[in-house]
Design a protein around this motif. Structure first.
Motif, PDB file in Angstrom:
ATOM      1  N   UNK A  58     -12.910 -30.418 -37.221  1.00  0.00           N
ATOM      2  CA  UNK A  58     -12.023 -30.601 -36.067  1.00  0.00           C
ATOM      3  C   UNK A  58     -12.660 -31.468 -34.992  1.00  0.00           C
ATOM      4  N   UNK A  59     -13.962 -31.301 -34.763  1.00  0.00           N
ATOM      5  CA  UNK A  59     -14.647 -32.139 -33.760  1.00  0.00           C
ATOM      6  C   UNK A  59     -14.493 -33.619 -34.101  1.00  0.00           C
ATOM      7  N   UNK A  60     -14.686 -33.942 -35.364  1.00  0.00           N
ATOM      8  CA  UNK A  60     -14.550 -35.334 -35.774  1.00  0.00           C
ATOM      9  C   UNK A  60     -13.139 -35.855 -35.592  1.00  0.00           C
ATOM     10  N   UNK A  61     -12.161 -35.038 -35.962  1.00  0.00           N
ATOM     11  CA  UNK A  61     -10.762 -35.469 -35.891  1.00  0.00           C
ATOM     12  C   UNK A  61     -10.240 -35.542 -34.465  1.00  0.00           C
ATOM     13  N   UNK A  62     -10.737 -34.677 -33.589  1.00  0.00           N
ATOM     14  CA  UNK A  62     -10.200 -34.582 -32.230  1.00  0.00           C
ATOM     15  C   UNK A  62     -11.093 -35.217 -31.182  1.00  0.00           C
ATOM     16  N   UNK A  63     -12.153 -35.882 -31.597  1.00  0.00           N
ATOM     17  CA  UNK A  63     -13.133 -36.433 -30.657  1.00  0.00           C
ATOM     18  C   UNK A  63     -12.506 -37.350 -29.617  1.00  0.00           C
ATOM     19  N   UNK A  64     -11.495 -38.076 -29.955  1.00  0.00           N
ATOM     20  CA  UNK A  64     -10.867 -38.978 -28.999  1.00  0.00           C
ATOM     21  C   UNK A  64      -9.882 -38.299 -28.061  1.00  0.00           C
ATOM     22  N   UNK A  65      -9.627 -37.024 -28.292  1.00  0.00           N
ATOM     23  CA  UNK A  65      -8.624 -36.307 -27.507  1.00  0.00           C
ATOM     24  C   UNK A  65      -9.208 -35.237 -26.603  1.00  0.00           C
ATOM     25  N   UNK A  66     -10.350 -34.678 -26.990  1.00  0.00           N
ATOM     26  CA  UNK A  66     -10.977 -33.608 -26.221  1.00  0.00           C
ATOM     27  C   UNK A  66     -12.457 -33.904 -26.093  1.00  0.00           C
TER      28      UNK A  66
END
Length: 144
Positions: free
Chosen positions: A127-135
């Motif tokens: 999830x960190x990799x996938x959401x890095x640009x959002x959170x």
């Protein structure tokens, strides 16, 4: 930072198979049939917020999620409270959402749901990799 449902779907799509594989390998379940607690804890590690459960009319916890800001999050993505309850009821209760509620997770909820810290951390890494640009990316686990 907020995220729309469409942004969530776009972000989660590249890791969907990996999430499914982690849950199936570790616990023989998916994010809606037993793996909701591990997934919610992983998501909480990444986006913050509070761990909550959806309850049936009898008060028993049935599904774990994260309450962050004005949205409730699970694998299906962020939704406002009523829409979140309706999506759950549609998928899990044949559309009957009367009596369904949301409350904070507490000791004793979802005892049969896998909650292995190593599984949670592997899901959180995805999830960190996938959401890095959002959170903002959490560098340490929020679990104690």
């Amino acid at each position: 930072m907020t995220m729309t449902l469409a942004e969530w779907r776009t972000a989660i799509r590249p890791i969907a198979d990996d999430i499914a594989a982690e849950l199936l390998d570790a616990a023989e379940c998916g994010p809606f049939d037993g793996g909701c607690l591990a997934f919610a804890r992983a998501l909480q590690d990444v986006i913050g917020g509070d761990l909550v459960v959806l309850t049936r009319a009898n008060g028993l916890a049935d599904h774990a999620a994260v309450h962050q800001g004005d949205r409730f999050w699970d694998y299906a993505g962020p939704r406002a409270r009523l829409l979140f309850i309706r999506r759950f009821a549609s998928a899990e209760m044949l559309g009957n959402w009367r009596g369904v509620d949301i409350r904070p997770h507490r000791e004793g909820d979802l005892l049969d749901a896998p909650d292995d810290p190593e599984l949670v951390e592997r899901l959180a890494a995805l999830l960190r990799g996938a959401l890095a640009g959002h959170f903002p990316v959490q560098t340490l686990s929020l679990r104690s």
